[in-house]
Motif scaffolding. Structure first.
Motif, PDB file in Angstrom:
ATOM      1  N   LEU A 204       0.874  -1.170   0.000  1.00  0.00           N
ATOM      2  CA  LEU A 204       0.000   0.000   0.000  1.00  0.00           C
ATOM      3  C   LEU A 204       0.914   1.223   0.000  1.00  0.00           C
ATOM      4  O   LEU A 204       1.716   1.392   0.911  1.00  0.00           O
ATOM      5  N   VAL A 205       0.796   2.037  -1.021  1.00  0.00           N
ATOM      6  CA  VAL A 205       1.595   3.259  -1.060  1.00  0.00           C
ATOM      7  C   VAL A 205       0.667   4.431  -0.732  1.00  0.00           C
ATOM      8  O   VAL A 205      -0.269   4.722  -1.463  1.00  0.00           O
ATOM      9  N   LEU A 206       0.935   5.080   0.383  1.00  0.00           N
ATOM     10  CA  LEU A 206       0.057   6.160   0.841  1.00  0.00           C
ATOM     11  C   LEU A 206       0.235   7.397  -0.025  1.00  0.00           C
ATOM     12  O   LEU A 206       1.355   7.787  -0.333  1.00  0.00           O
TER      13      LEU A 206
ATOM     14  N   VAL B 133       8.014  -0.690   4.441  1.00  0.00           N
ATOM     15  CA  VAL B 133       9.192  -0.902   3.603  1.00  0.00           C
ATOM     16  C   VAL B 133       9.806   0.409   3.136  1.00  0.00           C
ATOM     17  O   VAL B 133      11.003   0.494   2.907  1.00  0.00           O
ATOM     18  N   ARG B 134       8.957   1.430   2.989  1.00  0.00           N
ATOM     19  CA  ARG B 134       9.528   2.744   2.670  1.00  0.00           C
ATOM     20  C   ARG B 134       8.906   3.771   3.598  1.00  0.00           C
ATOM     21  O   ARG B 134       7.723   3.701   3.926  1.00  0.00           O
ATOM     22  N   ASP B 135       9.695   4.714   4.056  1.00  0.00           N
ATOM     23  CA  ASP B 135       9.234   5.707   5.013  1.00  0.00           C
ATOM     24  C   ASP B 135       9.978   7.011   4.709  1.00  0.00           C
ATOM     25  O   ASP B 135      11.206   7.070   4.790  1.00  0.00           O
ATOM     26  N   MET B 136       9.228   8.031   4.333  1.00  0.00           N
ATOM     27  CA  MET B 136       9.886   9.281   3.937  1.00  0.00           C
ATOM     28  C   MET B 136      10.657   9.927   5.085  1.00  0.00           C
ATOM     29  O   MET B 136      11.622  10.648   4.872  1.00  0.00           O
TER      30      MET B 136
ATOM     31  N   ASP C 233      13.250   7.707   2.463  1.00  0.00           N
ATOM     32  CA  ASP C 233      12.731   7.073   1.255  1.00  0.00           C
ATOM     33  C   ASP C 233      11.852   8.051   0.492  1.00  0.00           C
ATOM     34  O   ASP C 233      11.576   9.152   0.955  1.00  0.00           O
ATOM     35  N   ASP C 234      11.388   7.594  -0.700  1.00  0.00           N
ATOM     36  CA  ASP C 234      10.629   8.524  -1.536  1.00  0.00           C
ATOM     37  C   ASP C 234       9.118   8.368  -1.396  1.00  0.00           C
ATOM     38  O   ASP C 234       8.350   8.994  -2.116  1.00  0.00           O
ATOM     39  N   ALA C 235       8.655   7.491  -0.507  1.00  0.00           N
ATOM     40  CA  ALA C 235       7.208   7.309  -0.336  1.00  0.00           C
ATOM     41  C   ALA C 235       6.944   6.603   0.987  1.00  0.00           C
ATOM     42  O   ALA C 235       7.874   6.147   1.658  1.00  0.00           O
ATOM     43  N   TYR C 236       5.658   6.551   1.367  1.00  0.00           N
ATOM     44  CA  TYR C 236       5.265   5.739   2.520  1.00  0.00           C
ATOM     45  C   TYR C 236       4.663   4.461   1.979  1.00  0.00           C
ATOM     46  O   TYR C 236       3.602   4.482   1.364  1.00  0.00           O
TER      47      TYR C 236
END
Lengths: 194, 186
Positions: free
Chosen positions: B110-112, B156-159, B163-166
């Motif tokens: 899920l990309v917020l 897995v990604r956290d600005m 990173d470049d997205a949540y």
């Protein structure tokens, strides 16, 4: 990649443009979060006074930031310097932003010169709270009291702020009164300013 | 035929009572700071945030089912879609996109598109291991557990960590069969 988030990256948080503050989340999301705050803090204390103090501390952190945010966004980096000015700022501006409405009333204490009261028929943070009998006078409004103290302290008006339930005739639920008792120096300064 | 599940939570969100997101954001910030002071270890804070989220999730699912008009999802793909488009919208006013499905259809991302938890936030050097939004993964895990799905939800990604997205990774571990008849009187 497909569906990458729209959120933009900034080198640091101050470069990010300030939002207009119009975004909303559901009341339930806030209520559930607040309930977790209260439940967590219950595990950290032995008595009601300590629990209220911890909620007040959490509120204070919110209040200090709200003051900074609102002064910057709404008041062109100015803040109130007079007692009545800051009180009406809390009662109107701060309340409106945080709770969506101006507080029900702002009164001066009748017995003491240094006391003011902000009352709310149904304070947002008390909306879904029923205090168990064995917890006596515990009031989750301590969080709101903390917010008020945070705003006042940050603006140079140190005060002791407490939340109390006040029964209202003809109504099932008591209203919440936030009692503000200003520090001596605040009143002295105010008297000098005339 | 069962009514089609709404593809968006806009209507529900418009109809529920709402509060200013800044009150929510700052209150969450106050909670995280309290935890950091109390627990000291960043790892412990991550755990506690996840637990708080779980507690919220198991309560929140009731309101979701009551107000969203969503009927039973046929598969995990639909579940993920409903979380991204209806669930997140209904409570936080944001949506996510669902991507990166594995071949079995049991894990996805899920990309917020927006994240109301992180306004005004910057992680200091001492908190680099912190998953600031860990409450959210807990909420999803808790809510899904109440509808018979054991899941693992991780960031897995956290600005906030550069990173470049949540991006949340959702992994279905198992479907727990519903027990029937329910033993009401126990």
């Amino acid at each position: 990649m497909i569906g990458a988030g729209k959120a933009k990256q900034y080198a640091n948080v101050v470069e990010k443009p300030l939002s207009k503050g119009k975004q909303e989340v559901s009341l339930s999301a806030f209520a559930l979060l607040f309930s977790e705050l209260v439940q967590y803090n219950q595990t950290q204390v032995d008595n009601i006074a300590e629990l209220e103090r911890r909620l007040e501390d959490a509120g204070y952190a919110v209040g200090a930031r709200v003051l900074e945010l609102l002064c910057h966004r709404d008041k062109g980096n100015r803040r109130e310097t007079r007692l009545l000015g800051i009180l009406s700022f809390v009662h109107s501006t701060v309340w409106k932003v945080l709770f969506g409405k101006v507080a029900d009333s702002l009164e001066k204490g009748t017995e003491h010169e240094d006391e003011y009261m902000i009352s709310e028929k149904e304070l947002l943070v008390n909306r879904f709270i029923s205090v168990p009998k064995d917890m006596g006078t515990f009031n989750c409004g301590a969080f709101a009291a903390g917010i008020v103290r945070g705003v006042l302290d940050g603006a140079g008006f140190p005060a002791v702020v407490t939340a109390h339930f006040v029964p209202v005739e003809g109504q099932l639920r008591p209203r919440t009164t936030i009692l503000i008792k200003f520090a001596e120096e605040v009143l002295r300064r105010e008297a000098k300013l005339g | 035929m069962a009514p089609l599940a709404p593809r968006s939570g806009d209507a529900v969100f418009a109809n529920v009572e709402r509060v200013n997101a800044e009150l929510f954001t700052l209150t969450y910030g106050a909670i995280v700071r309290q935890l950091l002071t109390d627990l000291e270890e960043v790892e412990e804070v991550n755990k506690q945030l996840d637990q708080m989220g779980y507690n919220i999730g198991i309560r929140l699912i009731d309101e979701f089912l009551a107000k969203s008009n969503v009927s039973r999802c046929v598969d995990f793909k639909e579940t993920a879609d409903v979380i991204a488009k209806v669930g997140l919208k209904m409570f936080l006013g944001v949506t996510a996109s669902v991507t990166n499905w594995d071949v079995d259809g049991t894990s996805c991302s899920l990309v917020l598109e927006d994240n109301p938890l992180v306004d005004f936030v910057e992680l200091p050097d001492t908190c680099q291991g912190l998953y600031y939004c860990n409450i959210l993964s807990g909420v999803i895990r808790g809510a899904l557990e109440m509808v018979s799905m054991k899941t693992e939800v991780t960031w897995v990604r956290d600005m906030l960590r550069g990173d470049d997205a949540y991006e949340l990774r959702l992994k279905l571990l198992k479907q727990v069969p519903e027990e029937y008849p329910y033993k009401d009187d126990e």
